[in-house]
Design an enzyme around this catalytic site. Structure first.
Site, short mmCIF file in Angstrom:
data_model
loop_
_atom_site.label_atom_id
_atom_site.label_comp_id
_atom_site.label_asym_id
_atom_site.label_seq_id
_atom_site.Cartn_x
_atom_site.Cartn_y
_atom_site.Cartn_z
CG HIS A 215 -3.37 -3.26 9.94
ND1 HIS A 215 -2.63 -2.86 11.04
CD2 HIS A 215 -2.62 -2.94 8.85
CE1 HIS A 215 -1.48 -2.35 10.62
NE2 HIS A 215 -1.44 -2.38 9.31
CD GLU B 156 7.93 -2.14 2.99
OE1 GLU B 156 8.75 -1.23 2.73
OE2 GLU B 156 6.74 -1.95 3.31
CB THR C 137 4.57 5.95 2.71
OG1 THR C 137 5.13 5.50 1.47
CG2 THR C 137 5.25 5.19 3.84
CG ASP D 26 9.49 0.72 -6.78
OD1 ASP D 26 10.06 1.67 -7.35
OD2 ASP D 26 8.30 0.77 -6.40
N GLY D 27 7.15 -1.67 -5.53
CA GLY D 27 5.83 -2.11 -6.01
C GLY D 27 5.49 -1.57 -7.39
CD GLN E 91 10.58 4.34 4.22
OE1 GLN E 91 9.72 5.12 3.80
NE2 GLN E 91 10.50 3.04 4.07
CG ASP F 246 2.45 -2.26 9.41
OD1 ASP F 246 2.35 -1.13 8.88
OD2 ASP F 246 1.60 -3.15 9.26
CG ASP G 152 -0.58 -1.12 4.45
OD1 ASP G 152 -0.38 -2.05 5.27
OD2 ASP G 152 -0.58 0.08 4.76
#
Ligand code: SAM
Length: 284
Positions: free
Chosen positions: A62, A106, A157, A137-138, A31, A86, A155
Site C-alpha cells: 500500500h 470495487e 487482482t 466494474d472498473g 469470487q 481492502d 489495485d
C-alpha cells in the site's frame, strides 16, 4: 492437527502459512472470499484461493502503490482507485490533505464488508467523507470519462476472472483519457521471478507504452506475494518519477509511512538488468 493455507505459485512451487483459525469463507457472485488467522502474518484475505492482503506485510504494497506517485505530484487532488476493496490504498491516500476526492470502484461488496470486519487497521478510511465507494466494474466505469483524475491507481487482482479486463489496451486507453494533463497511472505489474506472472507484466508494460509518453517500472519486496518480489508500472503523461521527485515538498508534508521514503523511491526505480532487458525486448 496443524492447519496450513497453501498457494501454488507454479506447479513446482508452493507457499504455505500455518493457520490458527479459518475465520470466514463465502462465495460472492465474482469470487470466493476467505479470511484466515495465521500465526506469522496475522489475518490473511484470499480471493479464489490467492493471497490478497495480510495484516503483517500489507503496508509494503500500500505504501508503494500510493506514495511514489504522490511524491512526484504532491498537488494531486482527484484520485480514482480501481479495485482496492481492502481499503489500504485509500488509507494511504487520506494521509494527504491536498487530496480533495477519491472514487474507489470495487466490483465486489463482499470484499469491502470482510475488510471492515477482519481488517480494521486497513479499511479504516473507507468512511472518510472525501471517499466515494462505488460497487461497479472498473472496466465500465472508466469508459467516457475525460480529463477528471490526477491519479489512477489500479489495485486489482491478477488478470483472471473479474480482473481480466483491467489489463487490456482498451481499458488503459480509457484510463489515459480520464486523466488530466499531469495525470499518472500506477498498476501492480506482477513478479519477474516466475514466467507465467512476468508474461502478464511484460504485456501490461508494453500496452501502457503505446499511449503514455513516460512508463517506468519500480519494485518492492512483498513476502507473501509470488516470488516475494513485486513490480509496479508508473505510467505518466508528463511527470517523470526519476527526474520529477519533489523530495523537499514531500518531506515538508510529514506523511507518516512505514516502508516508503524518498531515498527508497530512487532505489526502487533501479530495477535489475534481467528485468530491464526482458521488458525491453518483451521476451521471457
Ligand atoms: N493487492 C492485491 C493484489 O495485488 O493482489 C489486490 C487487492 S484488492 C483486494 C483487489 C480487488 O480488485 C479485489 O477486491 C477485486 O474484487 C477487485 N477487482 C477485480 N476486478 C475488478 C474490476 N473489474 N473492477 C473493480 N474491481 C475489481
Amino acid at each position: 492437527m496443524d492447519l496450513w493455507y497453501s498457494e501454488s505459485h507454479t506447479e513446482n512451487v508452493k507457499f504455505s502459512l500455518k493457520i490458527k483459525n479459518h475465520l470466514f469463507s463465502n462465495k460472492s457472485s465474482f469470487q470466493k472470499v476467505d479470511v484466515f488467522e495465521t500465526y506469522e502474518f496475522g489475518n490473511l484475505m484470499t480471493l479464489d484461493g490467492l493471497v490478497m492482503v495480510t495484516e503483517k506485510d500489507e503496508f509494503i504494497y500500500h505504501d508503494m502503490i500510493v506514495h511514489p506517485a504522490m511524491a512526484v505530484n504532491p498537488k494531486t487532488k482527484n484520485v480514482l482507485v480501481i479495485g482496492g476493496g481492502d481499503g489500504g490504498t485509500v488509507r494511504e491516500l487520506m494521509k494527504y490533505p491536498s487530496i480533495e476526492h477519491v472514487d474507489m470502484v470495487e466490483i465486489d461488496k463482499m470484499v469491502v464488508d470482510v475488510a471492515r470486519e477482519y481488517f480494521p487497521s486497513v479499511s479504516c478510511e473507507l468512511n472518510n467523507e472525501k471517499v466515494t465507494v462505488l460497487y461497479e466494474d472498473g472496466v465500465e466505469f472508466v469508459k467516457n470519462k475525460k480529463n477528471l483524475y490526477d491519479l489512477i491507481l489500479i489495485d486489482s487482482t491478477d488478470p483472471i476472472g473479474p480482473g481480466e479486463g483491467l489489463f487490456t489496451t482498451e481499458f488503459y486507453t480509457n484510463c489515459f483519457n480520464a486523466l488530466t494533463d499531469q495525470g499518472i497511472l500506477v498498476n501492480q505489474n506482477e513478479t519477474p521471478i516466475y514466467d507465467e506472472f512476468f508474461k502478464v507484466g511484460i504485456s501490461s508494460n508494453r500496452k501502457l507504452k503505446k499511449m503514455f509518453p513516460i512508463v517506468e517500472v519500480y519494485q518492492a519486496s512483498i513476502p507473501t506475494y509470488p516470488g516475494g518480489y513485486w513490480l509496479f508500472n508508473f505510467a505518466s503523461k508528463n511527470l517523470n518519477p526519476k527526474t520529477d521527485l519533489k523530495e523537499e515538498e514531500w518531506e515538508s508534508l510529514n506523511i507518516k509511512t512505514k516502508y516508503y521514503n524518498p531515498t527508497l523511491h530512487v532505489g526502487s526505480f533501479g530495477i535489475p538488468t534481467y528485468v530491464k532487458e526482458k521488458l525491453a525486448d518483451g521476451t521471457i
